[in-house]
Every structure is written in C-alpha cells, then in structure tokens.
Design an enzyme around this catalytic site. Structure first.
Site, PDB file in Angstrom:
ATOM      1  N   ARG A 194      -3.781  28.661  58.167  1.00 23.10           N
ATOM      2  CA  ARG A 194      -3.686  29.692  57.126  1.00 23.10           C
ATOM      3  C   ARG A 194      -2.338  30.338  57.206  1.00 23.10           C
ATOM      4  O   ARG A 194      -1.951  30.854  58.258  1.00 23.10           O
ATOM      5  CB  ARG A 194      -4.740  30.761  57.375  1.00 23.10           C
ATOM      6  CG  ARG A 194      -6.001  30.480  56.664  1.00 23.10           C
ATOM      7  CD  ARG A 194      -6.770  31.700  56.318  1.00 23.10           C
ATOM      8  NE  ARG A 194      -6.982  31.748  54.890  1.00 23.10           N
ATOM      9  CZ  ARG A 194      -7.795  30.965  54.227  1.00 23.10           C
ATOM     10  NH1 ARG A 194      -8.472  30.019  54.825  1.00 23.10           N
ATOM     11  NH2 ARG A 194      -7.950  31.111  52.935  1.00 23.10           N
TER      12      ARG A 194
ATOM     13  N   ASP B  17       5.055  28.035  42.354  1.00 20.54           N
ATOM     14  CA  ASP B  17       4.048  28.390  43.360  1.00 20.54           C
ATOM     15  C   ASP B  17       3.174  27.146  43.533  1.00 20.54           C
ATOM     16  O   ASP B  17       2.261  26.899  42.750  1.00 20.54           O
ATOM     17  CB  ASP B  17       3.237  29.589  42.872  1.00 20.54           C
ATOM     18  CG  ASP B  17       2.139  29.977  43.861  1.00 20.54           C
ATOM     19  OD1 ASP B  17       1.884  29.200  44.808  1.00 20.54           O
ATOM     20  OD2 ASP B  17       1.535  31.052  43.669  1.00 20.54           O
TER      21      ASP B  17
ATOM     22  N   THR C 146       1.274  28.082  50.052  1.00 19.57           N
ATOM     23  CA  THR C 146       0.427  28.294  51.219  1.00 19.57           C
ATOM     24  C   THR C 146       0.549  27.024  52.072  1.00 19.57           C
ATOM     25  O   THR C 146       0.977  25.978  51.596  1.00 19.57           O
ATOM     26  CB  THR C 146      -1.052  28.465  50.832  1.00 19.57           C
ATOM     27  OG1 THR C 146      -1.462  27.330  50.067  1.00 19.57           O
ATOM     28  CG2 THR C 146      -1.277  29.729  50.024  1.00 19.57           C
TER      29      THR C 146
ATOM     30  N   GLU D 175       9.913  40.064  65.951  1.00 15.83           N
ATOM     31  CA  GLU D 175      10.547  40.508  64.698  1.00 15.83           C
ATOM     32  C   GLU D 175      11.965  39.964  64.611  1.00 15.83           C
ATOM     33  O   GLU D 175      12.706  39.971  65.597  1.00 15.83           O
ATOM     34  CB  GLU D 175      10.563  42.041  64.637  1.00 15.83           C
ATOM     35  CG  GLU D 175       9.201  42.608  64.301  1.00 15.83           C
ATOM     36  CD  GLU D 175       9.201  44.137  64.247  1.00 15.83           C
ATOM     37  OE1 GLU D 175      10.253  44.755  64.470  1.00 15.83           O
ATOM     38  OE2 GLU D 175       8.123  44.690  63.974  1.00 15.83           O
TER      39      GLU D 175
ATOM     40  N   LYS E 165      -3.884  24.727  52.129  1.00 16.39           N
ATOM     41  CA  LYS E 165      -4.673  24.058  51.085  1.00 16.39           C
ATOM     42  C   LYS E 165      -4.449  22.543  51.202  1.00 16.39           C
ATOM     43  O   LYS E 165      -4.769  21.991  52.238  1.00 16.39           O
ATOM     44  CB  LYS E 165      -4.332  24.657  49.727  1.00 16.39           C
ATOM     45  CG  LYS E 165      -4.724  26.161  49.663  1.00 16.39           C
ATOM     46  CD  LYS E 165      -4.435  26.821  48.334  1.00 16.39           C
ATOM     47  CE  LYS E 165      -4.780  28.306  48.392  1.00 16.39           C
ATOM     48  NZ  LYS E 165      -4.400  29.007  47.150  1.00 16.39           N
TER      49      LYS E 165
ATOM     50  N   TYR F 150       5.556  38.939  70.382  1.00 15.68           N
ATOM     51  CA  TYR F 150       6.164  39.668  69.259  1.00 15.68           C
ATOM     52  C   TYR F 150       7.579  39.170  69.040  1.00 15.68           C
ATOM     53  O   TYR F 150       8.323  38.997  69.995  1.00 15.68           O
ATOM     54  CB  TYR F 150       6.181  41.176  69.532  1.00 15.68           C
ATOM     55  CG  TYR F 150       5.397  41.913  68.480  1.00 15.68           C
ATOM     56  CD1 TYR F 150       5.911  42.037  67.193  1.00 15.68           C
ATOM     57  CD2 TYR F 150       4.142  42.433  68.740  1.00 15.68           C
ATOM     58  CE1 TYR F 150       5.186  42.664  66.200  1.00 15.68           C
ATOM     59  CE2 TYR F 150       3.403  43.058  67.747  1.00 15.68           C
ATOM     60  CZ  TYR F 150       3.939  43.174  66.484  1.00 15.68           C
ATOM     61  OH  TYR F 150       3.213  43.788  65.500  1.00 15.68           O
TER      62      TYR F 150
HETATM   63  C1  LIG Z   1      -4.190  30.306  46.927  1.00 16.49           C
HETATM   64  C2  LIG Z   1      -3.047  30.707  46.073  1.00 16.49           C
HETATM   65  C3  LIG Z   1      -2.202  31.766  46.440  1.00 16.49           C
HETATM   66  C4  LIG Z   1      -2.528  32.775  47.487  1.00 16.49           C
HETATM   67  O1  LIG Z   1      -2.774  32.429  48.723  1.00 16.49           O
HETATM   68  P1  LIG Z   1      -3.499  33.412  49.767  1.00 16.49           P
HETATM   69  O2  LIG Z   1      -3.113  32.751  51.027  1.00 16.49           O
HETATM   70  O3  LIG Z   1      -4.953  33.354  49.440  1.00 16.49           O
HETATM   71  O4  LIG Z   1      -2.927  34.770  49.607  1.00 16.49           O
HETATM   72  C5  LIG Z   1      -1.077  31.996  45.668  1.00 16.49           C
HETATM   73  N1  LIG Z   1      -0.806  31.252  44.599  1.00 16.49           N
HETATM   74  C6  LIG Z   1      -1.611  30.258  44.191  1.00 16.49           C
HETATM   75  C7  LIG Z   1      -1.257  29.477  42.975  1.00 16.49           C
HETATM   76  C8  LIG Z   1      -2.767  29.965  44.901  1.00 16.49           C
HETATM   77  O5  LIG Z   1      -3.577  29.010  44.468  1.00 16.49           O
END
Ligand SMILES: *Cc1c(COP(=O)(O)O)cnc(C)c1O
Length: 414
Positions: free
Chosen positions: A232, A197, A223, A53, A226, A51
């Site tokens: 993750r 994003d 993220t 924080e 991807k 932990y």
């Molecule tokens: C996949 C995605 C997210 C969210 O990711 P999670 O990990 O599934 O919450 C946010 N923004 C965009 C543009 C995405 O493609």
C-alpha cells in the site's frame, strides 16, 4: 505469525479469519491484488522502526546509511520500470500523492479538469466535498452518453472554455484505453500541465499491456498496491523541470517521515515488475477481463462502453432489475467480492447505484486464465438470477471455494 498468536490473540484471530476469506473467496475488486510474500516481508520489516525525514543523502536524522540505500534502489528501479526522469517514492498513498501534485504545482483557486466521479473519476480529481474540490475550481468532463467512452472533442471544447491549469487523465472506473497523446495536444492548446493518475493501470503499463503516458505527460501519479501489486503506497513520477516542486510538496509540504518499510517493499515490488513474468501477468489480466466481459455479454449483461480494454468491467444492472447494492450483497453470500458502483448518467444515488464494478488483477495473480473466467461469469450470472435464495448462494459459495483451492494465493498458505 507465532509471536502475534501468543501476544495478542484477538488480533491474531481476526487475521486468521481474513486470511481464510482471502484464500477461499473470489476477489474481483479491481483495485485489489495479492502482494507477494517478499513484498509483505519487507512491509513488515524493521524499517518500520526508522525515521528519515528528507531524501537520500539529505536527511534530518542520523543512522540513514541503509534507508538511503533502499530508497535509492526503489527510485532507480521505478525509473527503469517506467522510463521516467524523476521519481518520488515517499507518498503514503494515492490520495496524498495527488494532493502533493496540486500543492506543488498549483495555487489555491486554480482551475483543474478531471473526469467526474460518477463517470469513473477519483474523489481527488475535483469532487466538490473533497480537498481537491474545496481548494480548486474544478471542471469535470464526462464520458459520452451514447458510447460510454471519452469523447476527446467534447473534452477539448470544455478545456477551451474553462482554461484549466491542470488536466487530469487516469481513472477509477473507466474500462477503456486512454489516448494520452490527444490529452497532451489539448493541454498544449490551453497551456495546461498534464497529470496522469495511473493508480489502476500502473501494472498494465509496467507490463507493457497498455501504452504509457510517459512520452507525453508532465506528471504521473500512481498507487503501488493495485495492478502494480506492491505494498500500500504511491509514487509521483515527473519531468525534470517539475522535480524540485514535487519533492518539496511531498516533504516538507505535506508529509513528515516516509514509511521506510513501505519504501523497501516498493523496491521489492518494482524488482518483481521488472521480471519477464510480470509482462505475462499484465497481458493475462487484460485477456482475462476480456473473456469475463464476453461471457457476461452472452448472459445478457449490459456493460458500460460495451466491454473492456483493461482490467475492469462496469455492468449496468438496470436491465436485470437488480440494484447494485443488492447484487453486491448477494455475490458476497456466493463468495464473490466486488463493489456496487455508479454508472455514467446514473439515475440512482452513489449509496444505491445501478451498477457493479469488477476486475481481474487478483484472480490473475492466483493463476486463473480464460477457462476460469467463463466459470466466474457463470457464477455471477447464476447468483444474480437466484439472488433471493440463500441456499442457492451458499451452494455457489462452495463451488467458488473449490475453484479457488486450485489456485492458491501467493503469500497465503492454507
Ligand atoms: C485508488 C485511486 C487513488 C487513491 O489511492 P488511495 O491509495 O486509496 O488514496 C487515486 N486515484 C485513482 C485513479 C485511484 O483509482
């Protein structure tokens, strides 16, 4: 996983099946990828027991000497990879990362502007039933009906009319490049904060196959699982002047203890992305998507925007007379995994949309190149032309398995 096999056969068996599915199938979901063995080892490491924080050097619990080191390493590598002032590597996933930005930089009721979900945006960019839509005034922009691409003049007009406090660029199902500079100019005209994003394209940016928003944008979320091919999770990058607000919004604003095992795996993934081989991978992802798109066009597929610049392709199957859901299910039977998807101005519903979305990150990680992309397009075309014939689909599934067996998944031995 010897201990799992003795202690919990039920879960172990399910995992075995999933391992085979991942090894034998053609993974075309553009948000998926195969993390390396090293990333998975760090994810499954003893840091899950800790932990912590707070932030490196400022924690609320004892025993932080090694957690601090690993989080600082993740931060330093991310800074180097994306050339940014400040990084927070604690967000649990992409959606909480976006939520933290809104929580840190906006007041409830402020106006935000993002691409509409059915035009390729993400649920967290203002979908009315989501937290973002319920907490903020959301004005969604659209892609152009003729071209399927972003029309910066129309976006500017909407921004001038609605005066958003935050403008979001970066998408879930948009196959083209993004003009970061044009977004920044619009934001400056209306005094908006800019948020990129890059969840889908972070790996392409890190690998220098796509331009980075960093020189222009205030805040960048992504993220890590991807195209970036890490565990993750997510992170937020920002200009120095937003650093404090962002850090406070993540902790204690929104989250408790960071997932230190994931932080360690993020450090590993960023280390991998700093290697020259990652640049090759990123460029190959784009080349593969281009080749896959060209072959699908030869087969008479109608691609939104006419093709792709990035890792993903959106096909409108209306001219093929096959609903997206039927296509997804038929392709599943043929060993090809992708997802049904709405297309811009879709007359059908999100549960039964007109299109399918596919992408090349995972199969590029397996080492597939242009010749295999042509085969993949041919499989898709054959499967959809025979989508009611289960024997035919099973036959394709065998061919898919044969092709995949020549390209082993990193981290899965079979
Ligand atoms: C996949 C995605 C997210 C969210 O990711 P999670 O990990 O599934 O919450 C946010 N923004 C965009 C543009 C995405 O493609």
């Amino acid at each position: 996983m010897p201990s799992l096999h003795t202690s919990d056969k039920q879960v172990a068996d399910i995992l075995d099946h999933e391992r085979k599915r991942q090894a034998h199938g053609m993974e075309l979901i553009p948000s998926e990828n195969y993390a390396s063995q090293a990333v998975m080892e760090a994810t499954g490491s003893i840091f899950t027991n800790k932990y912590s924080e707070g932030y490196p050097g400022k924690r609320y619990y004892g025993g932080q000497e090694y957690v601090d080191q690993v989080e600082q390493l993740a931060i330093d590598r991310a800074k180097k990879l994306f050339n940014v002032d400040h990084v927070n590597v604690q967000p649990y996933s992409g959606s909480p990362a976006n939520t933290a930005v809104y929580f840190g930089l906006l007041e409830y009721g402020d106006t935000i502007m993002g691409l509409k979900l059915d035009h390729g945006g993400h649920i967290t960019h203002g979908l009315p039933i989501s937290f973002s839509g319920k907490s903020f005034e959301c004005t969604g922009y659209e892609v152009d009906k003729e071209t399927g691409m972003l029309n910066m003049d129309a976006i500017r007009e909407l921004a001038l009319k609605t005066k958003p406090k935050l403008i979001i660029a970066g998408y879930t199902a948009y196959p083209r490049k993004i003009d970061w500079k044009a977004f920044k100019e619009i934001a400056d005209e209306v005094g908006a904060i800019t948020m990129a994003d890059i969840a889908h394209i972070a790996g392409l940016i890190a690998g220098e196959a796509h331009k980075s928003p960093v020189p222009y944008f205030d805040v960048i979320t992504t993220t890590t699982h991807k195209t970036l091919r890490g565990p993750r999770g997510a992170m937020i990058m920002c200009k120095k002047k937003f650093a404090k607000s962002i850090d406070r919004a993540v902790f204690p604003g929104l989250q408790g203890g960071p997932h230190d095992n994931t932080t360690a795996a993020k450090a590993v993934a960023f280390g991998e992305a700093l290697q020259p081989s990652f640049k090759e991978y990123a460029h190959q992802v784009v080349k593969n998507a281009h080749t896959l798109a060209e072959r699908l066009l030869e087969h008479g597929f109608n691609l939104v925007s006419g093709g792709t610049d990035n890792h993903l392709i959106l096909a409108d199957l209306t001219n093929k007379d096959i609903p997206g859901k039927v296509a997804q299910e038929a392709l599943d039977k043929a060993g090809i995994t992708l997802n049904k998807n709405t297309v811009p101005f879709d007359p059908r519903s999100p549960f039964d949309p007109s299109g399918i979305r596919m992408g090349t990150p995972a199969i590029t990680t397996r080492g597939m190149k242009e010749p295999e992309m042509k085969q993949v397009a041919d499989f898709i075309n054959d499967a959809l032309n025979n989508h009611t014939d289960d024997d035919y689909l099973a036959n394709i599934k065998n061919k898919v398995k044969d092709l995949c067996s020549n390209f082993p998944v990193p981290g899965i031995d079979n």
